[in-house]
Design an enzyme around this catalytic site. Structure first.
Site, mmCIF file in Angstrom:
data_model
loop_
_atom_site.group_PDB
_atom_site.id
_atom_site.type_symbol
_atom_site.label_atom_id
_atom_site.label_comp_id
_atom_site.label_asym_id
_atom_site.label_seq_id
_atom_site.Cartn_x
_atom_site.Cartn_y
_atom_site.Cartn_z
ATOM 1 N N ASP A 430 0.816 -1.534 -0.267
ATOM 2 C CA ASP A 430 -0.219 0.145 -0.646
ATOM 3 C C ASP A 430 0.813 1.147 -0.032
ATOM 4 O OD1 ASP A 430 -2.904 1.244 0.795
ATOM 5 O OD2 ASP A 430 -1.620 1.835 2.778
ATOM 6 N N THR A 432 0.259 5.071 1.076
ATOM 7 C CA THR A 432 -0.244 6.051 2.105
ATOM 8 C C THR A 432 -0.205 4.894 3.585
ATOM 9 O OG1 THR A 432 -1.835 7.513 1.062
ATOM 10 C CG2 THR A 432 -1.892 7.924 3.108
#
Length: 732
Positions: A430, A432
């Site tokens: 991922d 963020t």
């Protein structure tokens, strides 16, 4: 009219099922899977026992049972097998062997046993060794009574071993190491080899002692984590400071941490500014600066300033307690290799016993050879059949690997996960909060007609009092640069556009480029600067002062400091990487180019899940790394889900592993640790089976006898345990 059957079901649904009583015993002398198997077989035979869970790594036995089963009954069964019951430290969650409450710390920390040479095993080994030495002296002084002296020396060690052997057989484990030892020793006496029988018994006791010391070292590595948390916390109440036990710290309490003190609980700094040594928890050698709103961990060491910390987790749920608890659970989750070794050993021992019986009887019966020589060989083969080294070869390495990772903030939930990590060929990150810090930082301050310091000062004045992430970024930048923040008057937020106020007689506006364009016309150069910053994936705020453009403030969620090195480390291990993010393509592309990886952007949770399935269908072994709720489906679907530290509870619960301290490079370290652990397991199995194979051949050929057989088994057990313990010292 309501169906009465439905009503009856609804009534039943409201009845709470009473909790099943649970007793947790702290067991000493339980050093391998064979020991655990004997305890499980014995305790399960007790009427009223519903379930038994044994953790060799932590030395605990947890029993779920009916009310009529008492802790004393359970303890009596375990001690009958030759194991000891240790007294726990206080607590309140379960009962111990005496029926007293037993809490989280009591579940893994026991009193005593700190000086192994004072234990029962040590005293028995010393007594047997002393008796053997005395027998040797007697045999030299009076050869006629020498055999009787050796018989007495053998009895010193063999009687307790035989007692344990028959107890294990009575409780369902006939092919125990103690039974093999007893049969071999008695058989040796019967064929006139009393001296060798006594020597073999002594060597067996030495081997057990060394095995226990080695296993205790591995167990202490996790128990030692709990000692990082101080016993006393200084709590501020009504203007005074009270000392209370750290285990009683309530969530929300304010604690004062003096210079040099260990922080008593997980929390957030509410006052103070200084460095904290996180090495005891994270392994990071460089202290980290902590100021207001920064997170601190239980067990870390405060530097030279006073910190006030608001506690955010109870003693049972702080970082160290969670690590200890999850590692204990993980040690019970067996890898496929470990399960195979256990199945193999259950078949291996009876087969070796049968082979020993055939070697002892077939040549005399079929060929007329002398009984003494072949019975002697059969007894030696019986000792070679001891499965200890083989059984402990895998769990010792896995326990050491899990412990080594936990002490460095790499939490791996079980042997199966540890085994799979080493086979990973693709890591999907991922963006963020995983590859990036998860919060915007000011990257550029571009002044027009003013100094950079003035632009930052005025922007901070407008953002003072706001809790918006972009506002916090501006204020943090101003604080770090030592820029003054003047008071603002008539401050107001303009929905969807920005903020406005009057500062020192100047009308100010700070907002998006689109909103600023409605107030002032940007020159071509100014518009180009805005466009260039935007193309870099940055959020640009425009500052206007008295109707003129004063400057630009650009912010972006920056990559973690070690992200580039972490991605490079994965590639060095032969692992591919990809970014899966819900962020826009432009921002994702900029971050991906910085890190040297391929982005897949603007994804929904179901899109991430689908991509994981696609990669698996293409033959990849996928690890998914994330920190949020939207990552949970992909974390669960991946071959290994890895939650990034600071992530949501959903991510932490769904994942099979966790990087507790938010370092991208830790993903590569976790994979490397897995590969080292599996390499250690392969070496251990080779040592255990190789030595047994060599001794089997030399025994049949008449080259070696009883004492080399037991010495080799003891040596193999010590070697595989010591080899596994090397993982605890490995720098990862």
């Amino acid at each position: 009219m309501a169906d009465p059957r439905i009503a009856a079901v609804e009534d039943l649904a409201t009845i709470e099922t009473p909790p099943v009583p649970s007793t947790r015993l702290l067991v000493s002398g339980m050093d391998c899977g064979s020991c655990a198997g004997k305890i499980v077989n014995a305790v399960r035979r007790l009427p009223g026992v519903e379930d038994v869970e044994v953790s060799v790594g932590t030395g605990t036995v947890t029993v779920r049972h009916r009310d009529d089963v008492t802790p004393a009954m359970l303890a009596g069964t375990v001690t009958a097998l030759g194991f000891g019951i240790e007294a726990p430290k206080g607590g309140t969650s379960e009962t111990d062997a005496t029926g007293r409450p037993m809490g989280a710390e009591g579940a893994h920390a026991a009193e005593g046993n700190s000086t192994w040479w004072r234990g029962g095993r040590s005293l028995l080994t010393i007594a047997c060794g002393g008796a053997l030495a005395a027998a040797f002296l007697v045999s030299q002084a009076a050869p006629r009574i020498g055999p009787y002296a050796f018989l007495a020396a053998m009895a010193v060690g063999l009687v307790p071993i035989a007692r344990r052997a028959f107890a294990a057989a009575r409780f369902g484990t006939p092919f125990s190491i103690e039974m093999l030892m007893t049969v071999a020793a008695v058989g040796a006496v019967c064929i006139g080899a009393a001296e060798e029988a006594a020597t073999v018994v002594f060597l067996f006791l030495v081997g057990e002692l060394l095995e226990g010391v080695a296993a205790g070292r591995a167990r202490a590595s996790i128990r030692g984590l709990t000692d990082l948390v101080p016993r006393i916390a200084l709590v501020e109440r009504d203007g005074r400071i009270d000392e209370i036990p750290a285990e009683d710290l309530p969530v929300g309490a304010t604690v004062m941490v003096r210079p040099g003190d260990r922080i008593p609980g997980d929390g957030v700094v509410i006052e103070g500014d200084g460095e904290v040594d996180e090495a005891p928890v994270t392994g990071e050698s460089v202290p980290k600066r902590k100021t207001v709103d920064d997170i601190v961990f239980a067990g870390t060491i405060n530097g030279l300033s006073v910190l006030r910390v608001r506690v955010t987790a109870s003693a049972r749920d702080n970082t160290i307690a969670r690590v200890v608890r999850l590692v204990e659970e993980a040690q019970n989750a067996k890898a496929s290799t470990e399960r195979f070794i256990e199945r193999f050993s259950r078949l291996y021992t009876p087969v070796v016993v049968a082979v020993a019986a055939m070697v002892a009887t077939m040549p005399p019966l079929l060929l007329g050879d002398p009984w003494g020589a072949w019975v002697y060989k059969g007894l030696a083969i019986l000792l070679i059949g001891c499965p200890c080294a083989l059984v402990i070869s895998t769990p010792a390495a896995i326990a050491a690997g899990l412990s080594a990772g936990a002490r460095r903030g790499l939490l791996i939930k079980g042997g199966a996960v540890l085994e799979t990590l080493g086979t990973v060929t693709m890591v999907a990150f991922d963006k963020t909060g995983t590859l990036t810090e998860g919060r915007p930082l000011v990257t550029d301050v571009v002044p027009f007609g003013r100094s950079e310091r003035d632009v930052l000062s005025l922007a901070a004045a407008l953002e003072a009092g706001s809790n918006h992430p972009l506002a916090r970024a501006v204020l943090a930048k101003a604080s770090g640069a030592g820029v003054p923040v003047p008071p603002a008057a008539q401050a107001r937020a303009l929905a969807g556009k920005g903020v406005a106020a009057r500062v020192g007689g100047t009308d100010l506006f700070l907002g998006s480029p689109q909103a600023a364009a409605e107030r002032v016309e940007l020159s071509q150069d100014q518009a180009s600067r805005v466009g260039a910053l935007t193309d870099e994936g940055k959020t640009v705020s425009v500052l206007i002062a008295d109707g003129a453009l004063a400057g630009l403030v650009a912010m972006r969620d920056e990559p973690r400091p070690d992200a580039v090195a972490g991605i490079a480390a994965l590639r060095a291990l032969g692992v591919d990487v990809v970014m899966l993010t819900g962020d826009n393509r432009r921002t994702a592309g900029v971050i991906a180019r910085t890190l040297g990886m391929t982005p897949r952007a603007e994804l929904l949770p179901e899109d991430k899940l689908g991509i994981v399935h696609e990669m698996q269908a293409a033959g990849a072994v996928v690890a998914k790394v994330g920190d949020g709720i939207n990552d949970a489906p992909a974390l669960a679907a991946a071959d290994v889900g890895i939650a990034m530290g600071g992530g949501t509870d959903v991510a932490l619960e769904t994942a099979g592993a966790a990087v507790l301290h938010g370092r991208v490079a830790d993903v590569a370290r976790m994979i490397d640790l897995s590969r080292r652990t599996m390499g250690t397991i392969r070496a251990n199995v080779a040592i255990a089976l190789g030595l047994k194979g060599v001794l089997l051949g030399t025994t049949v050929l008449g080259i070696t006898g009883l004492w080399p057989a037991i010495l080799a088994d003891t040596g193999a057990t010590v070697l595989v345990t010591a080899n596994a313990l090397r993982l605890l010292r490995t720098r990862i």
